[in-house]
Design a protein around this motif. Sequence first.
Motif, short mmCIF file in Angstrom:
data_model
loop_
_atom_site.label_atom_id
_atom_site.label_comp_id
_atom_site.label_asym_id
_atom_site.label_seq_id
_atom_site.Cartn_x
_atom_site.Cartn_y
_atom_site.Cartn_z
N GLY A 12 0.70 -1.23 0.05
CA GLY A 12 -0.01 0.13 -0.02
C GLY A 12 0.78 1.24 0.07
N GLN A 13 2.21 1.04 0.23
CA GLN A 13 2.76 2.18 0.07
C GLN A 13 3.90 2.37 -1.12
OE1 GLN A 13 3.02 4.49 2.52
NE2 GLN A 13 1.62 3.29 3.49
N GLY A 14 4.26 3.38 -1.51
CA GLY A 14 5.27 3.39 -2.78
C GLY A 14 6.29 2.84 -2.22
N LEU A 15 7.44 3.37 -3.12
CA LEU A 15 9.04 2.90 -2.87
C LEU A 15 9.57 4.01 -1.80
CD1 LEU A 15 9.63 1.68 -6.48
CD2 LEU A 15 10.68 0.38 -4.52
N GLU A 16 10.48 3.45 -1.31
CA GLU A 16 11.22 4.46 -0.66
C GLU A 16 12.60 4.29 -0.22
OE1 GLU A 16 10.37 4.62 3.83
OE2 GLU A 16 9.55 2.55 3.76
N PHE A 17 13.38 5.20 -0.57
CA PHE A 17 14.79 5.06 -0.30
C PHE A 17 15.33 4.79 0.75
CE2 PHE A 17 19.31 6.21 -1.15
CZ PHE A 17 19.65 6.95 0.00
N LEU A 18 16.32 3.65 1.08
CA LEU A 18 16.91 3.66 2.24
C LEU A 18 18.17 3.81 2.74
CD1 LEU A 18 15.44 -0.16 2.69
CD2 LEU A 18 14.45 1.93 3.96
N ILE A 19 19.06 3.53 1.67
CA ILE A 19 20.44 3.82 1.54
C ILE A 19 21.19 3.92 0.47
CG2 ILE A 19 21.17 1.35 2.14
CD1 ILE A 19 23.33 2.45 4.10
N TYR A 20 22.47 4.48 0.36
CA TYR A 20 22.86 4.49 -0.77
C TYR A 20 24.61 4.39 -0.79
CZ TYR A 20 25.24 7.21 -4.94
OH TYR A 20 25.89 7.65 -6.01
N PHE A 21 25.13 3.49 -1.77
CA PHE A 21 26.42 3.44 -1.59
C PHE A 21 27.11 4.00 -3.05
CE2 PHE A 21 27.23 0.85 2.12
CZ PHE A 21 26.20 0.09 2.12
N GLN A 22 28.20 4.65 -3.01
CA GLN A 22 28.90 5.08 -4.50
C GLN A 22 30.37 5.11 -4.15
OE1 GLN A 22 28.03 5.88 -7.42
NE2 GLN A 22 30.34 6.23 -7.61
N GLY A 23 31.00 4.23 -4.66
CA GLY A 23 32.49 3.73 -4.81
C GLY A 23 32.70 3.69 -3.18
N ASN A 24 33.85 4.34 -2.85
CA ASN A 24 34.52 4.20 -1.85
C ASN A 24 34.09 5.13 -0.69
OD1 ASN A 24 36.16 2.12 -2.32
ND2 ASN A 24 37.58 3.25 -3.15
N SER A 25 33.18 6.20 -1.31
CA SER A 25 32.47 7.41 -0.46
C SER A 25 31.59 6.75 0.68
CB SER A 25 31.54 8.23 -1.19
OG SER A 25 32.37 8.65 -2.14
N ALA A 26 31.64 7.44 1.70
CA ALA A 26 30.65 7.00 2.84
C ALA A 26 29.13 6.92 2.52
CB ALA A 26 30.92 7.99 4.00
N PRO A 27 28.45 5.87 2.82
CA PRO A 27 27.13 5.81 2.34
C PRO A 27 26.33 6.89 2.77
CG PRO A 27 27.60 4.26 4.20
CD PRO A 27 28.97 4.81 3.56
N ASP A 28 25.05 6.97 2.22
CA ASP A 28 24.04 7.86 2.52
C ASP A 28 23.13 7.10 3.30
OD1 ASP A 28 22.21 10.70 1.01
OD2 ASP A 28 22.03 9.44 3.12
N LYS A 29 22.90 7.22 4.65
CA LYS A 29 22.20 6.36 5.48
C LYS A 29 20.99 7.08 5.79
CE LYS A 29 26.32 4.09 7.31
NZ LYS A 29 26.72 3.66 8.83
N SER A 30 20.71 8.22 5.08
CA SER A 30 19.41 8.90 5.62
C SER A 30 17.93 8.38 5.42
CB SER A 30 19.65 10.30 4.99
OG SER A 30 19.28 10.20 3.41
N GLY A 31 17.96 7.41 4.75
CA GLY A 31 16.68 6.90 4.52
C GLY A 31 16.45 5.51 5.36
N LEU A 32 17.32 5.36 6.16
CA LEU A 32 17.06 4.23 7.04
C LEU A 32 16.01 4.31 8.20
CD1 LEU A 32 20.76 2.63 7.55
CD2 LEU A 32 18.93 1.97 5.93
#
Lengths: 108, 114
Positions: free
Chosen positions: B40-60
Amino acid sequence: KNEVEQSPQNLTAQEGEFITINCSYSVGISALHWLQQHPGGGIVSLFMLSSGKKKHGRLIATINIQEKHSSLHITASHPRDSAVYICAVGGSNYKLTFGKGTLLTVNP
Amino acid sequence: GAGVSQSPSNKVTEKGKDVELRCDPISGHTALYWYRQSLGQGLEFLIYFQGNSAPDKSGLPSDRFSAERTGGSVSTLTIQRTQQEDSAVYLCASSEQGSSYEQYFGPGTRLTVT
């Protein structure tokens, strides 16, 4: 108000009909994606566009950046086109914001 | 070539247990995303990894959720002390780089917490 609004939520068509699904967004974007999800199936990327128009077979996607609006068109629709179609927008970062999807049913 | 794969395809677990979900991205793709699709919900972002950069965890959604990406390839999403509201389909996607590149989605893992 959601940042990405799709209409209609549900759409039923007869085989052969021309179909349009709309997507409006309220944020600045760098790209807009159209995705397809069959019942119980995975997600397939149909288009990614940042301006103008793209065409793959019977599918056409257009975007108007000034009006913050995109449309997905299906020509000569077929029952196998029945699926959920999802609009998603990406901004200056990498995150996608998704619409709630449009459930399309094409009857033979 | 091989697409994005995820395992397991289905997971049923009891409330309070920990679960690990795995994602194998397309070889050479440096960007990896985790999304959640609840009923019943749409897709939601959780986490993003790009190469060796620190991941974006803002969606957790809570500190019970964590993710790793080892060697810039395989990723594991871990949910500790699962709750019923964690029941959803967890989707992984990869792309050559960020959201200006097409994302390729895996088939998802359907998690059911009883």
